[in-house]
Write a protein that holds these residues in place. Sequence first.
Motif, mmCIF file in Angstrom:
data_model
loop_
_atom_site.group_PDB
_atom_site.id
_atom_site.type_symbol
_atom_site.label_atom_id
_atom_site.label_comp_id
_atom_site.label_asym_id
_atom_site.label_seq_id
_atom_site.Cartn_x
_atom_site.Cartn_y
_atom_site.Cartn_z
ATOM 1 N N PHE A 42 -1.233 19.900 -25.126
ATOM 2 C CA PHE A 42 -2.341 20.446 -24.359
ATOM 3 C C PHE A 42 -2.236 20.006 -22.901
ATOM 4 O O PHE A 42 -1.822 18.878 -22.601
ATOM 5 C CB PHE A 42 -3.684 19.920 -24.895
ATOM 6 N N LEU B 175 -7.740 21.463 -21.869
ATOM 7 C CA LEU B 175 -8.319 21.015 -23.135
ATOM 8 C C LEU B 175 -9.748 20.536 -22.909
ATOM 9 O O LEU B 175 -10.648 20.840 -23.696
ATOM 10 C CB LEU B 175 -7.483 19.883 -23.734
ATOM 11 N N GLN C 96 -0.265 19.456 -32.610
ATOM 12 C CA GLN C 96 -1.711 19.678 -32.652
ATOM 13 C C GLN C 96 -2.098 20.011 -34.091
ATOM 14 O O GLN C 96 -1.440 20.832 -34.734
ATOM 15 C CB GLN C 96 -2.127 20.843 -31.741
ATOM 16 N N LEU D 45 -8.222 27.337 -27.382
ATOM 17 C CA LEU D 45 -7.299 26.229 -27.640
ATOM 18 C C LEU D 45 -5.859 26.642 -27.336
ATOM 19 O O LEU D 45 -5.083 25.859 -26.767
ATOM 20 C CB LEU D 45 -7.433 25.756 -29.084
ATOM 21 N N ALA E 193 -5.207 26.473 -23.761
ATOM 22 C CA ALA E 193 -5.157 25.116 -23.225
ATOM 23 C C ALA E 193 -3.793 24.462 -23.399
ATOM 24 O O ALA E 193 -3.526 23.399 -22.807
ATOM 25 C CB ALA E 193 -6.227 24.254 -23.900
#
Length: 416
Positions: free
Chosen positions: A261, A266, A344, A362, A365
């Motif tokens: 990220f 984020l 992640q 997400l 990001a």
Amino acid sequence: MTDKHRVPLVLISGLSPSAGRHVAEKFRADRGTAVVHHDLRNVAAGIVHRRLQFGPRDQLVTLELDHGCVSCTLRHDLLPLLRKLSATPGVRRIVVRLDEAMEPERVCWELHHVLVGDRPVVEDVDVRAVLATVDLATWLADATGDDTLEERGLRGAPDDERTLAQLALAQVEFADVLVLAGSPPDAWTAAKTGAVLERVAPSAPLLELSAVDDLTLLDAVPAHARRGVPADPHDALVHGEPPLHPDCGVSVLTFTAQRPFHPERLHDAIDLLLDGVVRTRGRAWVASQPDVAFWLESAGGGLGIGHAGPWLDSPDGPAWDEVSPERRTLASLRWDPVWGDRAQELVIVTHQADPEEIEHALRSALLTDAELAEGRQAWARYPDPFGQWHSEPCEDTEPDPGRFDVNTNSGKDDTP
């Protein structure tokens, strides 16, 4: 160490004191059961009331602690008391009815890791079950709301900033069995509460309080239950297999990626996890701090961010034989020749938010291909809002860096 030398221990947690008392009384019907309860309503003033019931004995004691908090209560009174009770003739089982402000996983961590004398208390007691009561009339509102424990008069310490939602979710997620009490206000709330519980605690059986006794409760504990063993932040994020289909607007989103990220993007995306989301739990790889696994956790309007320790591939990471078999297996399955086990992995349970919108935020990001190609030296120069602990939503106040470097099993602050 064998079980025959340890006294069985049952922990009861939950936000409803009346339901907890009811469950404890069912166990107390066995005269060999000692029941312990600490009332923390005056803990901020350094005062705790402890009640011990065993046979005809019903003793209420006022304790004065130097530092009023849950950890002080555990270390200075509950842990030594459990050891003493385990050696008391006639005590065949101990039941601890936890105060509403207490998280059972934190208690179990103390049982396993805090030395009383020369050994941890888990060598004297055997956790047979962790139960959580759920008041169907109020639990869903509590688990999805923004109220703080302070607003409800439930703080476990003077600086306890947890939300009611964080506490409600932590209690049911760690439970081996959920005991349902009270009546939901309507059929929709009943259905939605069930949908949420199935997704945040999929392995825990649901039993009606009015239809159980102590044997029924213990028999319901699944063979694969935790039984008080604290979770590793690098273990599977959900204990069990939650339904993946939406139900009553409740959905499960699993977000995975093998690129880092961008810290600022984020930080901006996190806002979506605080509105219409029941629960977020997971590990994050942030480009500006590539050797540390971040732990990210939200519940209702509450957010916790901390360190879950180094990745296995980090220069100061643990050796493979020092981590759990589950972590080794997960790392092996996703090992990348460049990034190792960095990845992640977030599990997000929504009830009003759009999962696709969260997924898009997400994904956006993550580092772009161009940013990824710049390499670690460039990433280290990114502005990093996660360099110190900060509140969400951000406030114009001086951050407390001590709140960020988290080393507890839950990935949150050491506040119980």
